[in-house]
Design a protein around this motif. Structure first.
Motif, short mmCIF file in Angstrom:
data_model
loop_
_atom_site.label_atom_id
_atom_site.label_comp_id
_atom_site.label_asym_id
_atom_site.label_seq_id
_atom_site.Cartn_x
_atom_site.Cartn_y
_atom_site.Cartn_z
N GLU A 124 9.99 5.14 12.92
CA GLU A 124 8.99 5.46 13.93
C GLU A 124 7.56 5.40 13.36
N TYR A 125 7.40 6.03 12.20
CA TYR A 125 6.09 6.04 11.54
C TYR A 125 5.67 4.62 11.14
N GLU A 126 6.61 3.88 10.59
CA GLU A 126 6.29 2.53 10.14
C GLU A 126 5.97 1.61 11.32
N GLY A 137 -10.55 3.72 3.20
CA GLY A 137 -10.84 3.17 4.53
C GLY A 137 -9.64 2.45 5.09
N LEU A 138 -9.91 1.50 5.98
CA LEU A 138 -8.81 0.83 6.66
C LEU A 138 -8.06 -0.14 5.75
N LEU A 139 -6.75 -0.07 5.85
CA LEU A 139 -5.91 -0.97 5.04
C LEU A 139 -6.18 -2.44 5.39
N VAL A 140 -6.28 -2.74 6.69
CA VAL A 140 -6.46 -4.15 7.07
C VAL A 140 -7.77 -4.72 6.51
N ILE A 156 -3.25 1.63 -4.10
CA ILE A 156 -3.17 3.08 -3.94
C ILE A 156 -4.22 3.52 -2.92
N ALA A 157 -3.75 4.24 -1.90
CA ALA A 157 -4.69 4.71 -0.87
C ALA A 157 -5.42 5.95 -1.37
N LYS A 158 -6.75 5.87 -1.30
CA LYS A 158 -7.58 7.05 -1.62
C LYS A 158 -7.86 7.72 -0.30
N GLN A 173 4.74 2.48 14.22
CA GLN A 173 3.42 2.88 14.73
C GLN A 173 2.32 2.29 13.84
N MET A 174 2.53 2.40 12.53
CA MET A 174 1.52 1.91 11.59
C MET A 174 1.38 0.38 11.68
N ALA A 175 2.52 -0.31 11.75
CA ALA A 175 2.48 -1.78 11.82
C ALA A 175 1.78 -2.24 13.09
N PRO A 217 0.82 -1.22 0.00
CA PRO A 217 0.00 0.00 0.00
C PRO A 217 0.85 1.27 0.00
N GLY A 218 0.27 2.35 -0.45
CA GLY A 218 0.97 3.63 -0.38
C GLY A 218 0.20 4.71 -1.09
N SER A 219 0.73 5.92 -0.99
CA SER A 219 0.12 7.04 -1.70
C SER A 219 0.59 7.06 -3.15
N PHE A 220 1.84 6.66 -3.37
CA PHE A 220 2.41 6.60 -4.72
C PHE A 220 2.14 7.89 -5.51
N LEU A 229 3.19 -5.34 2.63
CA LEU A 229 4.60 -5.14 2.30
C LEU A 229 4.91 -3.65 2.37
N ARG A 230 5.98 -3.28 3.07
CA ARG A 230 6.40 -1.88 3.13
C ARG A 230 7.92 -1.82 3.03
N GLY A 231 8.40 -0.68 2.57
CA GLY A 231 9.84 -0.49 2.44
C GLY A 231 10.37 0.37 3.58
N ALA A 244 -8.07 12.86 3.34
CA ALA A 244 -7.38 13.87 4.16
C ALA A 244 -6.13 14.40 3.45
N LYS A 245 -5.65 13.68 2.46
CA LYS A 245 -4.43 14.11 1.78
C LYS A 245 -4.76 14.81 0.48
N GLN A 246 -3.91 15.75 0.10
CA GLN A 246 -4.09 16.47 -1.16
C GLN A 246 -2.98 16.05 -2.11
N MET A 255 -0.42 -0.54 14.88
CA MET A 255 -1.84 -0.20 14.81
C MET A 255 -2.56 -1.22 13.93
N ASN A 256 -1.96 -1.56 12.82
CA ASN A 256 -2.58 -2.55 11.94
C ASN A 256 -2.69 -3.91 12.64
N ARG A 257 -1.70 -4.25 13.45
CA ARG A 257 -1.75 -5.52 14.20
C ARG A 257 -2.88 -5.49 15.24
O1 PNS Z 1 2.87 6.10 1.01
P1 PNS Z 1 2.33 6.42 2.36
O2 PNS Z 1 1.60 7.74 2.33
O3 PNS Z 1 3.39 6.37 3.43
O4 PNS Z 1 1.25 5.28 2.71
C1 PNS Z 1 0.55 5.32 3.91
C2 PNS Z 1 -0.64 4.34 3.89
C3 PNS Z 1 -1.54 4.64 2.73
C4 PNS Z 1 -0.12 2.92 3.77
C5 PNS Z 1 -1.41 4.51 5.23
O5 PNS Z 1 -1.72 5.85 5.44
C6 PNS Z 1 -2.70 3.68 5.28
O6 PNS Z 1 -2.65 2.48 5.41
N1 PNS Z 1 -3.86 4.34 5.16
C7 PNS Z 1 -5.15 3.70 5.20
C8 PNS Z 1 -5.88 4.01 6.49
C9 PNS Z 1 -5.49 3.03 7.60
O7 PNS Z 1 -5.67 1.85 7.50
N2 PNS Z 1 -4.95 3.59 8.71
C10 PNS Z 1 -4.56 2.77 9.86
C11 PNS Z 1 -3.13 2.31 9.80
S1 PNS Z 1 -2.05 3.59 10.26
#
Ligand code: PNS
Length: 166
Positions: A100-102, A75-78, A36-38, A104-106, A8-11, A90-92, A41-43, A108-110
């Motif tokens: 730190e960001y990754e 919506g939610l990635l999971v 691709i995340a829609k 936190q995200m991992a 996933p990502g903004s790409f 998969l993330r890089g 909140a992002k522009q 939260m997703n767990r």
């Molecule tokens: O390329 P990015 O902007 O670093 O990707 C971030 C992305 C899209 C993977 C993340 O913002 C995301 O998963 N957004 C979907 C909403 C979500 O599930 N949020 C909870 C996990 S933080």
């Protein structure tokens, strides 16, 4: 059973760093869905349709194209990962600054889904300093990003953000 991962990502836009990560991921997974995340909140600089087109064009000649798919989610990635019957995200990771960001995200997703694991791969050294953000910044200031992004992306970046000649 095929091992499927969601990447996933903004790409906004896709870079050669992203493509490098896909190549690494394809050594582990049978199929990778570039999602691709829609994010309302992002522009983004490029619309969802433009990002989709840029990724598809960038992957068109990829030798393992049949194992790659491009999609979008809101919506939610999971939830999306579950809908496509995948078990892995998969993330890089580039430098420590990503961590730190990754992390936190991992976590939260767990918390949101214990069934899905996030797998981090190290970006190739050639791409360690690039990001979509810095690429856009360079183009906006008239710099050259040749060799750092796929050709179709370079063209669209120049059209959208390159300084106009007048
Ligand atoms: O390329 P990015 O902007 O670093 O990707 C971030 C992305 C899209 C993977 C993340 O913002 C995301 O998963 N957004 C979907 C909403 C979500 O599930 N949020 C909870 C996990 S933080």
């Amino acid at each position: 059973m095929d091992k499927v991962a969601v990447y996933p990502g903004s790409f906004d836009p896709i870079t050669n760093g992203h493509l490098d990560l896909l190549d690494r991921g394809l050594k582990i997974f049978d199929k990778i869905i570039v999602a691709i995340a829609k994010n309302p909140a992002k522009q983004p600089v490029f619309s969802f349709e433009e990002r989709l087109r840029m990724i598809e064009e960038s992957l068109r000649d990829h030798p393992l194209n049949d194992r790659l798919k491009v999609d979008a989610f809101q919506g939610l990635l999971v939830d999306y990962v579950g809908r496509v019957n995948a078990r892995a995200i998969l993330r890089g990771l580039r430098a420590i600054s990503d961590f730190e960001y990754e992390f936190q995200m991992a976590l939260m997703n767990r918390k949101l889904s214990n069934e899905i694991e996030t797998l981090y791969l190290m970006t190739g050294m050639r791409w360690i300093y690039i990001s979509s953000r810095i690429i856009k910044e360079v183009v906006m200031s008239g710099g050259c990003v040749s060799g750092l992004v796929p050709e179709p992306v370079e063209k669209m970046l120049a059209e959208r953000l390159g300084p106009s000649i007048s």
